[in-house]
Design an enzyme around this catalytic site. Sequence first.
Site, PDB file in Angstrom:
ATOM      1  N   PRO A  52     -33.232   5.474 -48.532  1.00 24.36           N
ATOM      2  CG  PRO A  52     -30.910   5.398 -48.788  1.00 24.36           C
ATOM      3  CD  PRO A  52     -31.994   5.275 -47.753  1.00 24.36           C
ATOM      4  CE1 TYR A  84     -23.552   0.844 -56.224  1.00 23.11           C
ATOM      5  CE2 TYR A  84     -24.774   0.942 -54.164  1.00 23.11           C
ATOM      6  CZ  TYR A  84     -24.703   0.597 -55.501  1.00 23.11           C
ATOM      7  OH  TYR A  84     -25.762  -0.009 -56.116  1.00 23.11           O
ATOM      8  NE  ARG A 103     -29.014   2.426 -45.844  1.00 24.79           N
ATOM      9  CZ  ARG A 103     -29.972   1.913 -46.606  1.00 24.79           C
ATOM     10  NH1 ARG A 103     -29.907   2.005 -47.909  1.00 24.79           N
ATOM     11  NH2 ARG A 103     -31.019   1.332 -46.070  1.00 24.79           N
ATOM     12  CG  LEU A 150     -36.966  -8.444 -45.963  1.00 23.66           C
ATOM     13  CD1 LEU A 150     -36.623  -9.921 -46.050  1.00 23.66           C
ATOM     14  CD2 LEU A 150     -38.302  -8.177 -46.658  1.00 23.66           C
TER      15      LEU A 150
END
Length: 386
Positions: free
Chosen positions: A25, A185, A233, A304
């Site tokens: 996302p 979050y 997630r 990465l």
Amino acid sequence: MAHSALFSPIRVRNLELANRIVIAPMCQYSAENGLMNDWHHIHLGQLAMSGAALLTIEASAVLPEGRITWGDVGLYDDATEAAMASTLESVRRWSDAGIGVQLSHAGRKASTELPWAGGHQIAPDHEHGWQTVAPSAIPFTHGTHAPVALDREGMIRIRDAFATAATRAARIGLDFVQIHAAHGYLLHQFLSPLSNQRTDEYGGSLENRMRFPLEVFDAVRAAFPADRNVTVRVSATDWVDGGWDIEQTVAFAKALEARGCDAIHVSTGGLHEAQKIAVGPSYQVPHARAVKQAVSIPVVAVGLITSPEQAEAIVATGDADMVAIARAVLYNPRWPWHAAAELGATVRPPKQYLRSQPSKHRHLFGVNGPVGATPTWVRDEDGAYR
Ligand SMILES: Cc1cc2nc3c(=O)[nH]c(=O)nc-3n(C[C@H](O)[C@H](O)[C@H](O)COP(=O)(O)O)c2cc1C
């Protein structure tokens, strides 16, 4: 034809995926009042033709005050649902990629400026700002406007908003929803002892800190069709002593699995300004491996992962079942095609692009020519089309 682990199929609940590549996302900060627009058509349209088996739509807020910035996408009312449905309809018309949405509430990290305008917090009394909420009244960065600690009523409202957003996601035909419990979050704020200092049954012990995120999971799982995927997630560590860590993440992952979670997507960080991260290729993969060793559901590694060999090794050695790619696929929206070409695997291009197969990768679109293509579109040994 070489065998590639990255390009081997996987089944996740009822979803049959041709390869192990997920597009992570990525917020675009380009919505207007939470509404997707032509930018999202263009952006998601190109990513849906990347060859990745799954595409995750950016963090989409379940309530307006859950947006990170005033440019975030929402899925919180009929208008935001209709805008996302319209984008999805045109993308679906031309792509058979699996598509899902990340459902999010930013908690104390909400009400910020667009990244390219500085990304700073906007106080509630300023244009584009609003009062944030969190498990405890602790600001994300020192000296910024503090969030209001949620009471039970506020938590129920947010839990129900996650469930309603999942119902909207189901109605517009999304294949999966991903609950955002990472990157500092709201749900991560409940998990971490650094941001959750509640003294009720939602703070303190690990069991208590997991309670609200698990209640949200249960509500979303119940609202989303039983044959479709609900994934989560996580940030596997805060990278701060005394914070959320991999042991707690493993406990959370096991609790999610027991409740019917379909996959865990393992990221890290984002909760605390004191985080110290040694960033480098595959730097989060050890965390994915630790989660994978503890659960039987698919685990997604991210961070990465930029080269095909690297992605292939992560899946082939069993560190993770799938890899998610973010920045590398913005840089090169056909990243999965190039990976397939390098690994001797195949992808299914849109028929409009069949003539693009390079002669040196003449099996890329299928052993006997492109999947579903007429032979007239196949390139000759000498590079000519016939
Ligand atoms: C432009 C941009 C927007 C992002 N937005 C989100 C988001 O909406 N939700 C989320 O969980 N992560 C978000 N991320 C993090 C990525 O999903 C990913 O975890 C991170 O970039 C590391 O992967 P990479 O090295 O392949 O880029 C964003 C990253 C970028 C670059």
